[in-house]
Design a protein around this motif. Sequence first.
Motif, mmCIF file in Angstrom:
data_model
loop_
_atom_site.group_PDB
_atom_site.id
_atom_site.type_symbol
_atom_site.label_atom_id
_atom_site.label_comp_id
_atom_site.label_asym_id
_atom_site.label_seq_id
_atom_site.Cartn_x
_atom_site.Cartn_y
_atom_site.Cartn_z
ATOM 1 N N PHE A 290 -70.802 -64.135 -31.701
ATOM 2 C CA PHE A 290 -70.839 -65.517 -31.242
ATOM 3 C C PHE A 290 -70.772 -65.462 -29.725
ATOM 4 C CE2 PHE A 290 -68.913 -65.969 -35.489
ATOM 5 C CZ PHE A 290 -69.820 -66.857 -36.051
ATOM 6 N N GLU B 276 -61.276 -67.565 -49.269
ATOM 7 C CA GLU B 276 -59.883 -68.008 -49.363
ATOM 8 C C GLU B 276 -59.742 -69.291 -50.192
ATOM 9 O OE1 GLU B 276 -57.340 -67.716 -46.033
ATOM 10 O OE2 GLU B 276 -58.702 -66.419 -44.898
ATOM 11 N N SER C 41 -56.130 -62.311 -39.863
ATOM 12 C CA SER C 41 -56.868 -63.465 -39.387
ATOM 13 C C SER C 41 -57.753 -63.077 -38.206
ATOM 14 C CB SER C 41 -55.885 -64.555 -38.970
ATOM 15 O OG SER C 41 -56.576 -65.677 -38.516
ATOM 16 N N GLY C 42 -58.986 -63.527 -38.231
ATOM 17 C CA GLY C 42 -59.902 -63.245 -37.128
ATOM 18 C C GLY C 42 -60.622 -61.922 -37.256
ATOM 19 N N SER C 43 -60.418 -61.225 -38.383
ATOM 20 C CA SER C 43 -61.042 -59.907 -38.506
ATOM 21 C C SER C 43 -62.511 -60.007 -38.894
ATOM 22 C CB SER C 43 -60.282 -59.071 -39.536
ATOM 23 O OG SER C 43 -60.213 -59.746 -40.769
ATOM 24 N N GLY C 44 -62.972 -61.214 -39.255
ATOM 25 C CA GLY C 44 -64.396 -61.387 -39.553
ATOM 26 C C GLY C 44 -64.714 -61.524 -41.027
ATOM 27 N N LYS C 45 -63.703 -61.745 -41.869
ATOM 28 C CA LYS C 45 -63.928 -61.836 -43.317
ATOM 29 C C LYS C 45 -64.840 -63.004 -43.669
ATOM 30 C CE LYS C 45 -59.547 -62.486 -44.137
ATOM 31 N NZ LYS C 45 -59.038 -62.595 -42.757
ATOM 32 N N SER C 46 -64.505 -64.193 -43.130
ATOM 33 C CA SER C 46 -65.338 -65.368 -43.440
ATOM 34 C C SER C 46 -66.746 -65.177 -42.911
ATOM 35 C CB SER C 46 -64.739 -66.625 -42.812
ATOM 36 O OG SER C 46 -63.472 -66.891 -43.342
ATOM 37 N N THR C 47 -66.849 -64.640 -41.726
ATOM 38 C CA THR C 47 -68.166 -64.438 -41.123
ATOM 39 C C THR C 47 -69.004 -63.511 -41.991
ATOM 40 O OG1 THR C 47 -67.126 -64.709 -38.967
ATOM 41 C CG2 THR C 47 -69.350 -63.808 -38.996
ATOM 42 N N VAL D 101 -68.089 -60.293 -33.556
ATOM 43 C CA VAL D 101 -67.174 -60.521 -34.675
ATOM 44 C C VAL D 101 -67.357 -59.471 -35.768
ATOM 45 C CG1 VAL D 101 -66.516 -62.153 -36.464
ATOM 46 C CG2 VAL D 101 -67.035 -62.980 -34.179
ATOM 47 N N LEU E 173 -68.631 -62.769 -28.013
ATOM 48 C CA LEU E 173 -67.643 -62.278 -28.969
ATOM 49 C C LEU E 173 -68.322 -61.576 -30.131
ATOM 50 C CD1 LEU E 173 -64.583 -62.352 -29.846
ATOM 51 C CD2 LEU E 173 -65.189 -64.393 -31.140
HETATM 52 N N1 LIG Z 1 -69.062 -70.544 -35.259
HETATM 53 C C1 LIG Z 1 -68.282 -69.768 -34.480
HETATM 54 N N2 LIG Z 1 -68.398 -69.817 -33.133
HETATM 55 C C2 LIG Z 1 -67.638 -69.028 -32.342
HETATM 56 N N3 LIG Z 1 -66.715 -68.171 -32.804
HETATM 57 C C3 LIG Z 1 -66.541 -68.069 -34.130
HETATM 58 C C4 LIG Z 1 -67.313 -68.875 -35.041
HETATM 59 N N4 LIG Z 1 -66.925 -68.570 -36.297
HETATM 60 C C5 LIG Z 1 -65.964 -67.641 -36.178
HETATM 61 N N5 LIG Z 1 -65.715 -67.330 -34.889
HETATM 62 C C6 LIG Z 1 -64.768 -66.333 -34.394
HETATM 63 O O1 LIG Z 1 -65.028 -65.129 -35.048
HETATM 64 C C7 LIG Z 1 -63.820 -64.431 -35.332
HETATM 65 C C8 LIG Z 1 -63.777 -64.093 -36.783
HETATM 66 O O2 LIG Z 1 -63.737 -65.283 -37.520
HETATM 67 P P1 LIG Z 1 -63.646 -65.308 -39.105
HETATM 68 O O3 LIG Z 1 -63.536 -66.723 -39.493
HETATM 69 O O4 LIG Z 1 -64.753 -64.521 -39.673
HETATM 70 O O5 LIG Z 1 -62.267 -64.555 -39.364
HETATM 71 P P2 LIG Z 1 -61.459 -64.428 -40.713
HETATM 72 O O6 LIG Z 1 -61.243 -62.984 -40.941
HETATM 73 O O7 LIG Z 1 -62.112 -65.181 -41.798
HETATM 74 O O8 LIG Z 1 -60.073 -65.093 -40.341
HETATM 75 P P3 LIG Z 1 -59.126 -66.049 -41.198
HETATM 76 O O9 LIG Z 1 -58.301 -65.176 -42.068
HETATM 77 O O10 LIG Z 1 -58.294 -66.726 -40.156
HETATM 78 O O11 LIG Z 1 -60.000 -66.995 -41.933
HETATM 79 C C9 LIG Z 1 -62.693 -65.330 -34.859
HETATM 80 O O12 LIG Z 1 -62.252 -64.876 -33.608
HETATM 81 C C10 LIG Z 1 -63.338 -66.681 -34.734
HETATM 82 O O13 LIG Z 1 -62.722 -67.417 -33.713
#
Ligand SMILES: Nc1ncnc2c1ncn2[C@@H]1O[C@H](COP(=O)(O)OP(=O)(O)OP(=O)(O)O)[C@@H](O)[C@H]1O
Lengths: 248, 282
Positions: free
Chosen positions: A14, A165, A39-45, A19, A17
Amino acid sequence: MTHMVEIRDLHKSFGALEVLRGIDFTVDQGQVICIIGPSGSGKSTLLRCVNLLETPTRGQVFVEGEELTHPDVDIDAARRRVGMVFQQFNLFPHLKVLENVTIAQRRVLKRGKAEAEKVARDNLAKVGLADKAGSYPAQLSGGQQQRVAIARALAMNPDLMLFDEPTSALDPELVGDVLAVMRQLAEEGMTMLVVTHEMGFAREVADRVVFMDGGVIVEEGPPEQVIGDPQEDRTRTFLRRVLDPTSS
Amino acid sequence: MTTSATTEPSGPARKTPGRTGLSPRQRRRISLGVQSTVLAAGLLLVVLLVDWPLVRETFLDFGATREMYPDLFTIALKNTVIYTLSAYAVGFSLGLVVALMRLSSLAVYRWLALVFVEIFRGLPALLTLMIVGYGLPIALGGPVPGGTVGAVAVGLGLVAAAYMAETFRAGIQAVPKGQLEAARSLGMSHTRAMFSIVIPQALRIVIPPLTNELVLLFKDSSLVSALGIAAAGVELTKMGSDFAINTADSTPFVVAGACYLIITVPLGILVRRLEARQAKAR
Ligand SMILES: Nc1ncnc2c1ncn2[C@@H]1O[C@H](COP(=O)(O)OP(=O)(O)OP(=O)(O)O)[C@@H](O)[C@H]1O
Ligand SMILES: [Mg+2]
């Protein structure tokens, strides 16, 4: 044999950043994979890259052998085969429960009203909510809403289900009902990719657990190994924090 | 009286620090007293200084309006409603299209939509109406389709569309992103998801401002009186001013004004109700 999901050298940034920094893994038909990590490790992404809600910066995503990252792919058609359940449910608040479950069947699969409603009622019954067909989402508890969201995805007859989640926004006493539905789904042989903090669920249901940190897969394997006997320091640190939140 | 900054204020005699040393209750009482004195003095002045018989003769001489009925309702009010609704229909549909263009991923569309909004929000509505009413027939080499109603619908509709586009855009953006994502994850195309999921929710959000826009348009339809229009096309303001000139009396203005209020006041109340209901639903 083609894999249900195959991910090759997946990167996602992003802006500046980064991810996801090079993810490779495969999921086979009928497998349940749990993705864990801080949190923030990129799982959702990662999950959102599988059905291209996020466009990868680099790398390839295959679902059932079809490359979704190919520029010519019909992404709408591909998404019909991939159900997704969100942390915030994302039910359509202006539609009744039954309409939530029929609208995509009717508009996307072009099923007739009677057929769509029958499929919807079957799936609502499956998640234990046959009696809520006429309610609006706002009239349901969080746990019920999430089960409707699962029924809505299942009504499209997906080959693969993504869960991001699904129980994190729920009151603790409502988590069990949702996990029970997911467990049943796994038993029926659904291929599932689940981002979760529910270690009990991962331990019992997952065929494989993937631990992510900093945009890469740090460790993966059967649950008894990754959760029961982690090899990496980062996994151990994470599990200690998740399993016993008081010792931070 | 002695006040000390170091000791805690105590007991019922606690005073808030202020220049006057008055308690809040005392100050409120004085403020109320001043306000009611000003009001009474103002009323007294009006009663004493206004020439009431003259006022009655100028604004409330209903004998001068006898000739206005029933045309006031069967022609003027009817035309006002027709102009308003047709302009609203144009404004609504065009506004929705412009809003979608504003949110398009194609930069050309976004740019075009922005230019449209800036132009028609920036021009006086009367000027836009005149350009369409007088200029368009010349440009088309014939009358505007739909005649006067067509010209008014386009002229006032363009202005309304510019405002409604911004309202629609805000409404669409107020729908959570997860709604579009859920729809897309079910295999809906972007367009399908917009029309089946996002726009229906956005419309609910913008019902109060859109109703308000109807009130504004209803009043703006009076601008039509500035166009030279055949007798059959006369609306409330034109009729009021024609009769006012003929009878050299202002009561026809008052009567026409009352016709506007009959519609705008209930609509205004409706808007406030809708807003209150939405505020509660949050
Ligand atoms: N659309 C976006 N624009 C900018 N940054 C993003 C976007 N989506 C996610 N991020 C960033 O990417 C990183 C990973 O996000 P992600 O949601 O994949 O983490 P996660 O592992 O699912 O965390 P969580 O357990 O908190 O849900 C985070 O730092 C988040 O701020
Ligand atoms: Mg997440």
